[in-house]
Design an enzyme around this catalytic site. Sequence first.
Site, PDB file in Angstrom:
ATOM      1  N   ASP A 367     -42.298   7.945   0.129  1.00 33.98           N
ATOM      2  CA  ASP A 367     -41.447   8.607  -0.859  1.00 33.98           C
ATOM      3  C   ASP A 367     -41.052   9.941  -0.259  1.00 33.98           C
ATOM      4  O   ASP A 367     -41.906  10.785   0.014  1.00 33.98           O
ATOM      5  CB  ASP A 367     -42.250   8.785  -2.158  1.00 33.98           C
ATOM      6  CG  ASP A 367     -41.651   9.813  -3.114  1.00 33.98           C
ATOM      7  OD1 ASP A 367     -40.463  10.152  -2.973  1.00 33.98           O
ATOM      8  OD2 ASP A 367     -42.385  10.277  -4.018  1.00 33.98           O
ATOM      9  N   GLU A 385     -36.182   9.712  -3.845  1.00 30.45           N
ATOM     10  CA  GLU A 385     -37.386   9.801  -4.685  1.00 30.45           C
ATOM     11  C   GLU A 385     -37.089   9.462  -6.134  1.00 30.45           C
ATOM     12  O   GLU A 385     -37.830   8.706  -6.782  1.00 30.45           O
ATOM     13  CB  GLU A 385     -38.006  11.197  -4.595  1.00 30.45           C
ATOM     14  CG  GLU A 385     -39.254  11.308  -5.460  1.00 30.45           C
ATOM     15  CD  GLU A 385     -39.989  12.614  -5.308  1.00 30.45           C
ATOM     16  OE1 GLU A 385     -41.230  12.592  -5.281  1.00 30.45           O
ATOM     17  OE2 GLU A 385     -39.324  13.665  -5.227  1.00 30.45           O
ATOM     18  N   GLU A 386     -36.004  10.015  -6.681  1.00 27.21           N
ATOM     19  CA  GLU A 386     -35.692   9.763  -8.083  1.00 27.21           C
ATOM     20  C   GLU A 386     -35.421   8.285  -8.351  1.00 27.21           C
ATOM     21  O   GLU A 386     -35.849   7.741  -9.375  1.00 27.21           O
ATOM     22  CB  GLU A 386     -34.479  10.600  -8.511  1.00 27.21           C
ATOM     23  CG  GLU A 386     -34.743  12.096  -8.598  1.00 27.21           C
ATOM     24  CD  GLU A 386     -34.472  12.836  -7.303  1.00 27.21           C
ATOM     25  OE1 GLU A 386     -34.462  14.070  -7.304  1.00 27.21           O
ATOM     26  OE2 GLU A 386     -34.273  12.170  -6.274  1.00 27.21           O
TER      27      GLU A 386
END
Length: 589
Positions: A367, A385-386
Amino acid sequence: MKSQKHNDSSQMKEALQHDTQQNPQKEKEKHEKEQHSNDSTNQDSFLPSSSRICSAENVKDGQAECQQKERTSSCCQLKDMRRLQHGDMKLGPLRFDKRHTVLIDVDTFNSQRKILTQKGRDLWHSDFVKMPCSQASMASSLQKDSLIIQEKVAHQKSRWDVISKKLKSLASKKTASVKDVEEAIIKYNPKYKDQWSFDALHTLDQITPHTENYYKTLFPKIAALALKLPSFVNKAIPLLRKGQSAAITMSQVQISCLLANAFFCTFPHRNTSSPNAEYSGYPSINFNSLFGNWSRRKIEKLRAIMHYFKEVTDESTRPKGLVTFERECLSYTDMPTWESCKANLSKLHITSEGQIELEGKGMLQVDFANSLIGGGVLGSGLLQEEILFVINPELIVARLFTEKLEDNECLIITGSQQFSYYSGFGDSFEWAGPYEDQSQRDEWARRKTKILAIDAMNFRHSVDQYRMRHITRELNKAYCGFKGYDGHENPDIATGKWGCGAFNGDPQLKALIQLMAAAKAKRGLAFFTFGDENLKQRLQRIYELMFAEGITVGTLYKLLRDFSPAKHCDSHVDLFDFIEKNRNSKSHL
């Protein structure tokens, strides 16, 4: 395997496009502003791509088995990468200790394979999550005739009493509107009545065709799930604080209950990010920031989040496993002396196609994290990441208890479940329908999925990344995550252009840094270039040269040390070209 077709209706798309086109300049300015906000995280996302993998050739026991395909290569095929599914790690019985908190009854789990809540007591303490249902959480009266909000101790009452009264009212209904949700949240968060907006949630409800709109029947179910918090989570949840290696294991049902409370914004002391706030060093957890200031990004995020709640509130699809969140702190005595490291380069697979979370399944999936876990997942951020957190919403609960990561720290999540397909990234991101996670489970009933959150440095001036103290910091950060802490044989690593894009990282440098850290950790590396064919070919070439000549991690570190002043003298000098020309210099031997 390509992402499932978007089951979105044309009616919804037209509504979104119409609203965006009404004021395109405003929408553009909003995204530009959010791009540079604190919610921003690393840019290089899972780009939409075919899942057909370009295969390099085999490496077996460190020796190249050269085959002819385009040209001879010392890289390996994706199928040769070690995954969690390849072997059953013997974990032994589930256990807790000083550094591992378990929120379920361990004895019952080990003897009967049943998941029951671990009995415990609430702790209203700075080292633990302050829970909405805590007796110490009080709702203060507001003095309406004053400009100053004053606490009246005599009129204080349990905040959970206020919360549960509103949520019980919602849960008792067959259907509830967004307005009902808004009124409930503001009732126990009165301070934010004129500050919080719910227009994204309202817009989602308005533009979803009647035949697809299940939200009104789902809201009461989420409320009912949130109300179960006192019975689902009895034991105090410790904060994963900086400087301390510690882990928390909880059930997927407990996670869903905690996230239902985040949806209804019940967590106390978590609504401000001011520097002197109690939780200023933690990410936000209440969903209020996701509900307001609508954008197409938020609409698509909400569709994924609502699908998650639909799954976890349905008895037939409710997940029944465990998830572990582990903060690891690399001690300074464990940091390698990179210059003298004798490790040879690990096996490497390079591809310009595919996605980390699909083709990298079963490997340690990197991540590209923000130091505040999850980055802008509850805002408008929609980069690597989101997106990972949106399609795996159980990851969001880490924001409840994970303090900002330090330079020598990482977070490893084992067992999270993917619930959604997606396509695109950033403004082109779309929820693409339900995903049925077929991952096997380990002895602790966790999905055989490991996600590693490591945050790269953000370089305002790109040339700064070539300073050796910064290169060493990134090496130690990657090694912290790649190292392996459980004593078992660990899976290989699936990663890509970590820290590039918005953080201005050089993809060549970041690739070599991760390759060096993986070699020191004795793990193979699958590197996804996300459509960058040039990087794929050049990285493959330089790797083959270094591998064939037996260049060690220490030698490569010395080459980077010599490259640093050269780059500062001439910003156009290319790292791979420099290594190719100088790899046989006596100063590196």
